[in-house]
Scaffold this motif. Structure first.
Motif, PDB file in Angstrom:
ATOM      1  N   GLY A 144       0.799  -1.212   0.000  1.00 22.31           N
ATOM      2  CA  GLY A 144       0.000   0.000   0.000  1.00 22.31           C
ATOM      3  C   GLY A 144       0.832   1.262   0.000  1.00 22.31           C
ATOM      4  N   VAL A 145       2.074   1.179  -0.471  1.00 25.91           N
ATOM      5  CA  VAL A 145       2.968   2.326  -0.468  1.00 25.91           C
ATOM      6  C   VAL A 145       2.964   2.968  -1.849  1.00 25.91           C
ATOM      7  CG1 VAL A 145       5.334   3.113  -0.121  1.00 25.91           C
ATOM      8  CG2 VAL A 145       4.415   1.259   1.285  1.00 25.91           C
ATOM      9  N   LEU A 146       2.709   4.281  -1.898  1.00 24.50           N
ATOM     10  CA  LEU A 146       2.752   5.003  -3.161  1.00 24.50           C
ATOM     11  C   LEU A 146       4.194   5.339  -3.501  1.00 24.50           C
ATOM     12  CD1 LEU A 146      -0.222   7.477  -2.660  1.00 24.50           C
ATOM     13  CD2 LEU A 146      -0.174   5.446  -4.107  1.00 24.50           C
ATOM     14  N   PRO A 147       4.496   5.564  -4.782  1.00 29.45           N
ATOM     15  CA  PRO A 147       5.855   5.952  -5.164  1.00 29.45           C
ATOM     16  C   PRO A 147       6.325   7.171  -4.381  1.00 29.45           C
ATOM     17  CG  PRO A 147       4.532   5.445  -7.101  1.00 29.45           C
ATOM     18  CD  PRO A 147       3.596   5.422  -5.938  1.00 29.45           C
ATOM     19  N   VAL A 148       7.590   7.145  -3.976  1.00 35.88           N
ATOM     20  CA  VAL A 148       8.140   8.224  -3.152  1.00 35.88           C
ATOM     21  C   VAL A 148       8.014   9.570  -3.859  1.00 35.88           C
ATOM     22  CG1 VAL A 148      10.235   9.123  -2.073  1.00 35.88           C
ATOM     23  CG2 VAL A 148       9.705   6.671  -1.958  1.00 35.88           C
ATOM     24  N   ASP A 149       8.329   9.597  -5.163  1.00 38.38           N
ATOM     25  CA  ASP A 149       8.247  10.856  -5.908  1.00 38.38           C
ATOM     26  C   ASP A 149       6.828  11.401  -5.925  1.00 38.38           C
ATOM     27  OD1 ASP A 149      10.926  11.425  -6.818  1.00 38.38           O
ATOM     28  OD2 ASP A 149      10.768   9.613  -8.039  1.00 38.38           O
ATOM     29  N   LEU A 150       5.846  10.522  -6.003  1.00 42.58           N
ATOM     30  CA  LEU A 150       4.454  10.967  -6.035  1.00 42.58           C
ATOM     31  C   LEU A 150       4.059  11.576  -4.693  1.00 42.58           C
ATOM     32  CD1 LEU A 150       1.771  11.098  -7.589  1.00 42.58           C
ATOM     33  CD2 LEU A 150       1.243   8.808  -6.731  1.00 42.58           C
ATOM     34  N   VAL A 151       4.467  10.947  -3.604  1.00 41.65           N
ATOM     35  CA  VAL A 151       4.109  11.436  -2.274  1.00 41.65           C
ATOM     36  C   VAL A 151       4.828  12.739  -1.956  1.00 41.65           C
ATOM     37  CG1 VAL A 151       4.195  10.934   0.196  1.00 41.65           C
ATOM     38  CG2 VAL A 151       3.594   9.122  -1.428  1.00 41.65           C
ATOM     39  N   ASN A 152       6.126  12.778  -2.233  1.00 37.73           N
ATOM     40  CA  ASN A 152       6.931  13.922  -1.793  1.00 37.73           C
ATOM     41  C   ASN A 152       6.898  15.098  -2.764  1.00 37.73           C
ATOM     42  OD1 ASN A 152       7.695  12.450   0.445  1.00 37.73           O
ATOM     43  ND2 ASN A 152       9.607  11.737  -0.457  1.00 37.73           N
ATOM     44  N   ASN A 153       6.881  14.803  -4.055  1.00 39.29           N
ATOM     45  CA  ASN A 153       7.092  15.865  -5.036  1.00 39.29           C
ATOM     46  C   ASN A 153       5.928  16.083  -5.989  1.00 39.29           C
ATOM     47  OD1 ASN A 153       9.786  16.213  -4.022  1.00 39.29           O
ATOM     48  ND2 ASN A 153      10.358  14.367  -5.160  1.00 39.29           N
ATOM     49  N   GLY A 154       4.947  15.208  -5.973  1.00 45.08           N
ATOM     50  CA  GLY A 154       3.767  15.433  -6.787  1.00 45.08           C
ATOM     51  C   GLY A 154       3.732  14.654  -8.086  1.00 45.08           C
ATOM     52  N   LEU A 155       2.670  14.895  -8.825  1.00 47.95           N
ATOM     53  CA  LEU A 155       2.366  14.122 -10.022  1.00 47.95           C
ATOM     54  C   LEU A 155       3.409  14.298 -11.121  1.00 47.95           C
ATOM     55  CD1 LEU A 155       0.381  12.310 -11.530  1.00 47.95           C
ATOM     56  CD2 LEU A 155      -0.957  14.351 -12.091  1.00 47.95           C
ATOM     57  N   ALA A 156       3.852  15.543 -11.355  1.00 57.22           N
ATOM     58  CA  ALA A 156       4.822  15.790 -12.425  1.00 57.22           C
ATOM     59  C   ALA A 156       6.118  15.038 -12.173  1.00 57.22           C
ATOM     60  CB  ALA A 156       5.082  17.291 -12.557  1.00 57.22           C
ATOM     61  N   ALA A 157       6.609  15.096 -10.934  1.00 56.66           N
ATOM     62  CA  ALA A 157       7.857  14.412 -10.597  1.00 56.66           C
ATOM     63  C   ALA A 157       7.710  12.902 -10.728  1.00 56.66           C
ATOM     64  CB  ALA A 157       8.285  14.782  -9.178  1.00 56.66           C
ATOM     65  N   ALA A 158       6.566  12.369 -10.298  1.00 61.35           N
ATOM     66  CA  ALA A 158       6.364  10.918 -10.358  1.00 61.35           C
ATOM     67  C   ALA A 158       6.296  10.428 -11.804  1.00 61.35           C
ATOM     68  CB  ALA A 158       5.088  10.539  -9.612  1.00 61.35           C
ATOM     69  N   LEU A 159       5.582  11.153 -12.665  1.00 58.39           N
ATOM     70  CA  LEU A 159       5.507  10.750 -14.070  1.00 58.39           C
ATOM     71  C   LEU A 159       6.877  10.851 -14.740  1.00 58.39           C
ATOM     72  CD1 LEU A 159       2.129  12.425 -15.115  1.00 58.39           C
ATOM     73  CD2 LEU A 159       2.593   9.980 -14.876  1.00 58.39           C
ATOM     74  N   THR A 160       7.629  11.879 -14.377  1.00 55.66           N
ATOM     75  CA  THR A 160       8.970  12.028 -14.951  1.00 55.66           C
ATOM     76  C   THR A 160       9.860  10.866 -14.538  1.00 55.66           C
ATOM     77  OG1 THR A 160       8.776  14.437 -14.939  1.00 55.66           O
ATOM     78  CG2 THR A 160      10.996  13.519 -15.064  1.00 55.66           C
ATOM     79  N   ALA A 161       9.839  10.521 -13.243  1.00 59.47           N
ATOM     80  CA  ALA A 161      10.660   9.421 -12.752  1.00 59.47           C
ATOM     81  C   ALA A 161      10.273   8.099 -13.391  1.00 59.47           C
ATOM     82  CB  ALA A 161      10.540   9.331 -11.230  1.00 59.47           C
ATOM     83  N   GLU A 162       9.015   7.917 -13.671  1.00 68.42           N
ATOM     84  CA  GLU A 162       8.532   6.633 -14.173  1.00 68.42           C
ATOM     85  C   GLU A 162       8.675   6.492 -15.685  1.00 68.42           C
ATOM     86  OE1 GLU A 162       7.342   2.898 -13.839  1.00 68.42           O
ATOM     87  OE2 GLU A 162       7.564   4.230 -12.122  1.00 68.42           O
TER      88      GLU A 162
ATOM     89  N   ILE B 290       4.354  18.057 -19.591  1.00 68.80           N
ATOM     90  CA  ILE B 290       3.829  18.389 -18.263  1.00 68.80           C
ATOM     91  C   ILE B 290       4.288  19.775 -17.817  1.00 68.80           C
ATOM     92  CG2 ILE B 290       3.563  16.004 -17.486  1.00 68.80           C
ATOM     93  CD1 ILE B 290       6.284  16.199 -16.173  1.00 68.80           C
ATOM     94  N   GLY B 291       4.688  20.608 -18.766  1.00 67.06           N
ATOM     95  CA  GLY B 291       5.163  21.942 -18.422  1.00 67.06           C
ATOM     96  C   GLY B 291       4.102  22.826 -17.802  1.00 67.06           C
ATOM     97  N   GLU B 292       2.822  22.524 -18.053  1.00 64.05           N
ATOM     98  CA  GLU B 292       1.737  23.340 -17.496  1.00 64.05           C
ATOM     99  C   GLU B 292       1.126  22.708 -16.244  1.00 64.05           C
ATOM    100  OE1 GLU B 292      -1.101  24.912 -20.338  1.00 64.05           O
ATOM    101  OE2 GLU B 292       0.254  24.371 -21.967  1.00 64.05           O
ATOM    102  N   LEU B 293       1.845  21.748 -15.662  1.00 65.99           N
ATOM    103  CA  LEU B 293       1.405  21.131 -14.405  1.00 65.99           C
ATOM    104  C   LEU B 293       2.302  21.663 -13.293  1.00 65.99           C
ATOM    105  CD1 LEU B 293      -0.275  19.099 -12.797  1.00 65.99           C
ATOM    106  CD2 LEU B 293       1.356  17.318 -13.463  1.00 65.99           C
ATOM    107  N   ARG B 294       1.778  22.618 -12.515  1.00 66.61           N
ATOM    108  CA  ARG B 294       2.624  23.323 -11.557  1.00 66.61           C
ATOM    109  C   ARG B 294       2.166  23.187 -10.113  1.00 66.61           C
ATOM    110  NH1 ARG B 294       1.843  26.734 -15.947  1.00 66.61           N
ATOM    111  NH2 ARG B 294       3.724  27.193 -17.168  1.00 66.61           N
ATOM    112  N   ARG B 295       0.916  22.827  -9.870  1.00 68.95           N
ATOM    113  CA  ARG B 295       0.448  22.801  -8.490  1.00 68.95           C
ATOM    114  C   ARG B 295       0.145  21.376  -8.044  1.00 68.95           C
ATOM    115  NH1 ARG B 295      -4.334  25.572 -10.724  1.00 68.95           N
ATOM    116  NH2 ARG B 295      -6.070  24.107 -10.916  1.00 68.95           N
ATOM    117  N   ARG B 296       0.039  21.225  -6.721  1.00 68.99           N
ATOM    118  CA  ARG B 296      -0.271  19.930  -6.139  1.00 68.99           C
ATOM    119  C   ARG B 296      -1.787  19.765  -5.987  1.00 68.99           C
ATOM    120  NH1 ARG B 296       3.678  17.097  -3.358  1.00 68.99           N
ATOM    121  NH2 ARG B 296       2.086  15.454  -3.472  1.00 68.99           N
ATOM    122  N   TYR B 297      -2.206  18.509  -5.971  1.00 67.92           N
ATOM    123  CA  TYR B 297      -3.611  18.158  -5.780  1.00 67.92           C
ATOM    124  C   TYR B 297      -3.711  17.171  -4.618  1.00 67.92           C
ATOM    125  CZ  TYR B 297      -4.464  20.343 -10.303  1.00 67.92           C
ATOM    126  OH  TYR B 297      -4.553  21.257 -11.321  1.00 67.92           O
ATOM    127  N   PRO B 298      -4.907  16.917  -4.124  1.00 74.98           N
ATOM    128  CA  PRO B 298      -5.036  15.911  -3.058  1.00 74.98           C
ATOM    129  C   PRO B 298      -4.396  14.588  -3.469  1.00 74.98           C
ATOM    130  CG  PRO B 298      -7.091  17.105  -3.311  1.00 74.98           C
ATOM    131  CD  PRO B 298      -6.205  17.564  -4.435  1.00 74.98           C
TER     132      PRO B 298
END
Length: 315
Positions: free
Chosen positions: A188-206, A217-225
């Motif tokens: 049940g652990v989410l990717p570290v990049d997704l938890v700590n840095n958000g969606l853009a970072a997680a997609l980039t890492a993956e 993803i240049g226009e993805l700048r804010r965090r979401y729930p």
């Protein structure tokens, strides 16, 4: 009327009625006593006959040393009725026991229904967790396994043509990554990049290591729930995974951006496309995951014109 006549009227009623009702009994007593109002209080309930303008004269009704209820008559001039109260002891004891038994039965039924509801909710939550884990494994870990299958085919072809061991080393690293994703997902652990840095970072890492995937993803700048970012992350991975399986060699673009309405995302490929009317079942996971966070997913495709899977989660 004398009290003895009231007692006789009560006795006659009790003999005639096998299941006396407190309000009917109050009617008999009040009428026989010449009162304008009469009330019996049993098991916390007051059963009244007449207008009862008051004042009231109360008589405690006891049986076997325990109070069973209260007899009240109005006006006070109707006279004290201790004999009537004594006669009413046993009947009111039965009525009180029946009322309490009925109350306990209702409370027991309510408790049983609540327990059934709790069990149903627990089962539903367990099923939801199971389906969520199933989707996470399908959308996350399977993405790595499909990539491994492709890499294995390339390594096999390369080794047959004098390839180097560097490709085998790269393949082993991919296996380690797939194993880590499987273990983390099962826990049940989410990717570290997704938890700590958000969606853009997680997609980039993956996805940045995939030569056939372009990230926009240049226009993805804010965090979401967290639940929203997780849903969009796994939806994008699943869409990329579908493209790898069904549109091998195609160019894949993953586009995610903020808008004033919410979070928009799309996965496009230049593959052969397909008839969406005959392949809806394979896209059910995407729609379900987006719907869990109030979002929607649409699929646009057709033979010979590629595929676009677009989604939206409102603010």
């Amino acid at each position: 009327m004398e009290e003895q006549q009231v007692v006789e009227a009560v006795a006659t009623y009790l003999v005639r009625e096998r299941e006396p009702h407190p309000r009917a009994l109050a009617h008999v007593i009040g009428t026989a006593a010449g009162a304008s109002g009469c009330a019996l209080t049993v098991a916390g309930e007051r059963y009244q006959w007449g207008d009862g303008s008051g004042p009231w004269l109360d008589h405690a009704i006891t049986y076997d040393g325990e109070q069973q209820g209260v007899l009240a008559v109005t006006p006070e001039s109707a006279g004290p009725l201790p004999g009537v109260a004594a006669v009413l002891g046993a009947p009111l004891a039965v009525i009180r026991l029946e009322a309490e038994t009925d109350r306990l039965r209702r409370e027991g039924d309510a408790a049983a229904r609540e327990l059934g509801d709790d069990r149903w909710r627990a089962a539903a939550e367990m099923e939801q967790e199971r389906r969520g884990l199933e989707r996470d494994l399908h959308d996350g870990a399977q993405h790595h396994l499909v990539a491994l299958r492709t890499s294995l085919a390339l390594v096999e072809h390369s080794l047959a043509n004098g390839g180097t061991r560097e490709q085998v080393t790269d393949l082993l690293e991919r296996l380690d990554t797939a194993e880590r994703v499987l273990v983390d997902t099962a826990a049940g652990v989410l990717p570290v990049d997704l938890v700590n840095n958000g969606l853009a970072a997680a997609l980039t890492a993956e996805l940045s290591s995939h030569d056939d995937v372009v990230l926009d993803i240049g226009e993805l700048r804010r965090r979401y729930p967290a639940v929203v970012e997780s849903a969009v992350y796994f939806t994008c991975l699943e869409a990329v995974n579908n493209a790898h399986k069904h549109a091998r060699g195609a160019r894949i673009t993953v586009r995610v951006r903020d808008s004033y309405r919410g979070l928009e995302f799309a996965v496009l490929d230049t593959g052969p496309g397909f008839d969406v009317t005959t392949a809806r079942s394979g896209l059910r996971n995407l729609s379900t995951r987006a719907a869990d966070v109030g979002g929607t997913v649409e699929v646009h495709s057709g033979p010979g014109r590629g595929t676009e899977i677009s989604g939206f989660v409102p603010l």
